[in-house]
Write an enzyme that holds these catalytic residues in place. Structure first.
Site, short mmCIF file in Angstrom:
data_model
loop_
_atom_site.label_atom_id
_atom_site.label_comp_id
_atom_site.label_asym_id
_atom_site.label_seq_id
_atom_site.Cartn_x
_atom_site.Cartn_y
_atom_site.Cartn_z
N GLY A 290 69.39 6.10 44.01
CA GLY A 290 68.80 5.87 45.32
C GLY A 290 67.38 6.41 45.39
CB SER A 291 65.34 7.30 48.34
OG SER A 291 65.55 6.06 49.00
CB THR A 292 66.50 11.36 44.43
OG1 THR A 292 67.53 10.65 43.74
CG2 THR A 292 67.07 12.05 45.66
CG PHE A 293 64.89 6.40 40.08
CD1 PHE A 293 65.38 7.09 38.98
CD2 PHE A 293 64.14 5.26 39.86
CE1 PHE A 293 65.13 6.66 37.69
CE2 PHE A 293 63.87 4.82 38.57
CZ PHE A 293 64.37 5.51 37.48
CE LYS A 294 62.78 4.54 48.00
NZ LYS A 294 62.94 4.57 49.47
#
Length: 635
Positions: A290-294
């Site tokens: 999810g967004s932690t990969f951003k």
């Protein structure tokens, strides 16, 4: 002539006898001088019998000397069948004490062997049972010392430490991975017997066991205790399918704490399923981040000069069309006109699709590989997974777009925290590790020590500074607001990943996460929290995972001695948020005057009178509205 012949034969015989005598003398002398020790040892081996004395397994400590795995001294039953006079009587007595049938005990007592270890019923006996056996005073019945592994903190760090079997051999976790270091060499009490096994009246020989090496971990017990408490609270509050937390020093790769739920008690591992005991989720579990990969997309775009966070803008209308797929923002209607710093703060999917497209698939995936995704980190624990990345020949415009905001790829928590550490520590990818060193068992002198291993430089220090700058804004002004700690600079990123089952995204079933670090200007700790399908709550990383991280980071302030910062970004409050206010100085005021000054706080009085002579907290401190201010009154 005849006599001469006889004399000659006699002389020859005498010469032969003389030479034989000389040979015998030399042989006896050779045996006495050169072969005595060897032959004596062989003779003793024929007569001697060994009662084994088990060595202690090496202890496991945290980085500050707190014992995490210890040993208890127990006794076990050993029989010398040839020395037992009345086998039926002995068998019946032992069977009664141990709670087994006489027929079962006969298999040991009447066995044709020099030494018989009664296994398993005679292993690791309680003191009460051992005393009963000892009081029988039977010939051929012996109690020998054995060491039993003991984990004083129950389920703390269970999957990391692992457990040992009945013979003290490592079966999982660090106990298995470093079994050869932790296992010592057994000793024995040697006694001597004749060919029938009867004990001879000769002095016993004691061979001292050699204990295994002690092991020191990078774990900080106080941080681990905080992690375990928060995980227990998560289970009670949200009843998730799984939950995990990892804490690490982002500069060195040292694991400061690691645990997950479901867990188990390694003292009683037999009471749990293989799934519960073997799956160390922080290194084994794989899922869409999810967004932690951003953070990785952000770091790559900054390093390649594809974005200026403050000057360049992006319009988010709520979705973006990529080929035949419409990719939506989590916020209905979108965020409108925003800078790219606000794109990061708001965790705006269309904005990150734009960054992915600016990078292109070759550049983005090269950074993903450099940050270590798709391969094992090399942490010194068994059972690590490598995650799943798209094959490059399958990456089209849609796959590029979804990868940019953390969908479609599969990573492990240890990969995630290691990669983000590289993004915030100045750009260095380090190998995470949990074993700090080994120590000699008697003096605890360090004989082998592990140090930091830097694999490669991925981004520049300047880029890393910008990543930290952006992630601090996420906590102060964006989706990570629930991890904000007044007076302390915290950076981080939330994540909410829809789970996949049989190739289809599940409805209303998410893994919510938060990755945070402190202080944002000089990170000393990075923390990753993930909760799988929390119940009874809106499933967002900022709602569930960020507050958990905040609680642990608050504990860490005292544990690591982190100082307050004067340069913190002021939090952007929502209408329902409690705000921080400065405590005014009310000493010397009357009660009525103090009430006007302390309108944002609760007031607790002690003493009698109308005048304030002392206050707590002191003037100038910041506390949340609604918290107590204590006042001491006098006449």
């Amino acid at each position: 002539m005849f006599h001469k012949s006889i004399n000659k034969k006699i002389k020859i015989v005498l010469v032969v006898i003389f030479f034989l005598f000389i040979l015998i003398v030399f042989k006896v002398g050779y045996i006495q001088l050169f072969q005595y020790n060897k032959l004596n040892k062989l003779a003793k081996d024929l007569w001697s019998r060994n009662l084994p004395i088990e060595a202690n397994r090496g202890k496991i400590y945290d980085r500050n000397g707190k014992v995490l795995a210890d040993n208890l001294t127990t006794t076990s039953l050993v029989l010398i069948p040839n020395q037992i006079q009345d086998k039926d009587k002995v068998s019946k007595s032992l069977a009664s004490i141990l709670g087994v049938s006489k027929e079962e005990m006969d298999k040991h007592v009447k066995k044709s062997t020099s030494i018989e270890r009664v296994h398993p019923e005679g292993r690791r006996l309680s003191y009460e049972i051992a005393d009963k056996i000892n009081s029988l005073n039977y010939d051929g019945v012996y109690l020998v010392k054995e060491s039993k592994r003991f984990y004083p903190n129950s389920n703390y760090l269970a999957h990391v430490l692992g457990f040992v079997g009945i013979d003290n051999q490592g079966l999982s976790g660090l106990e298995l991975e470093y079994d050869e270091y932790l296992t010592g060499s057994s000793g024995a009490i040697k006694y001597f017997s004749d060919a029938k096994g009867n004990r001879l009246q000769m002095a016993e020989v004691y061979e001292k066991p050699q204990d295994g090496m002690n092991m020191m971990l990078t774990i900080n017990y106080d941080i681990q205790e905080s992690i375990e408490r928060e995980l227990d609270n998560v289970v009670k509050k949200y009843n998730p399918e799984k939950a995990l937390i990892v804490a690490m020093d982002p500069n060195t790769g040292e694991i400061l704490g690691m645990s997950s739920r479901p867990s188990f008690d390694p003292n009683n591992y037999q009471n749990y399923t293989l799934e519960e005991t073997s799956r160390n989720l922080p290194i084994w579990a794989t899922y869409e981040p999810g967004s932690t990969f951003k953070i990785i997309t952000l770091a790559a775009a900054l390093e390649e000069g594809k974005v200026d966070l403050d000057k360049q803008t992006f319009y988010d209308g709520g979705s973006v069309q990529v080929e035949n797929a419409r990719i939506k923002c989590w916020k209905a209607g979108g965020h409108g006109h925003q800078t790219f710093l606000e794109v990061v703060q708001n965790s705006c999917n269309p904005g990150f699709v734009e960054l992915g497209q600016r990078l292109g698939k070759d550049t983005l995936f090269s950074y993903i590989n450099k940050f270590g995704f798709g391969s094992k980190t090399g942490i010194d624990l068994n059972g690590e997974s490598s995650g799943i990345m798209f094959s490059m020949d399958r990456v089209g415009p849609v796959e590029l777009a979804t990868t940019a905001f953390g969908q479609g790829v599969s990573v492990t928590p240890i990969q995630q925290i290691t990669a983000v550490s590289a993004a915030i520590n100045g750009g260095k990818l380090v190998t995470p590790y949990i074993v700090k060193g080994f120590m000699e068992p008697e003096t605890n002198t360090i004989v082998e020590e592990r140090t930091t291993n830097v694999k490669r430089q991925i981004i520049s220090k300047e880029t890393s500074d910008k990543v930290r700058y952006a992630l601090e804004h996420v906590v102060s002004l964006g989706s990570g607001r629930n991890a904000y700690i007044d007076g302390y600079r915290v950076g981080g990123k939330t994540g909410t990943a829809q789970k996949v089952q049989n190739g289809v995204y599940m409805v209303g079933n998410y893994i919510v996460s938060f990755i945070g670090f402190m202080p944002a200007d000089d990170p000393q700790i990075i923390l990753y929290v993930a909760v799988d399908n929390p119940k009874g709550v809106v499933q967002y990383g900022g709602t569930v995972a960020a507050p958990i991280a905040r609680n642990i980071l608050i504990d860490t302030i005292d544990i690591l001695g982190i100082d307050k910062r004067d340069t913190q970004i002021e939090k952007n409050y929502n209408w329902n948020d409690k705000k921080y206010y400065l405590v005014p100085n009310v000493i010397g005021l009357t009660v009525k005057e103090a009430q006007e000054e302390l309108k944002y706080f609760q007031i607790e009085y002690s003493g009698k009178g109308e005048n304030i002579v002392e206050q707590s907290p002191k003037a100038g401190e910041r506390i949340l509205e609604g918290e107590k201010v204590r006042l001491l009154l006098t006449e």
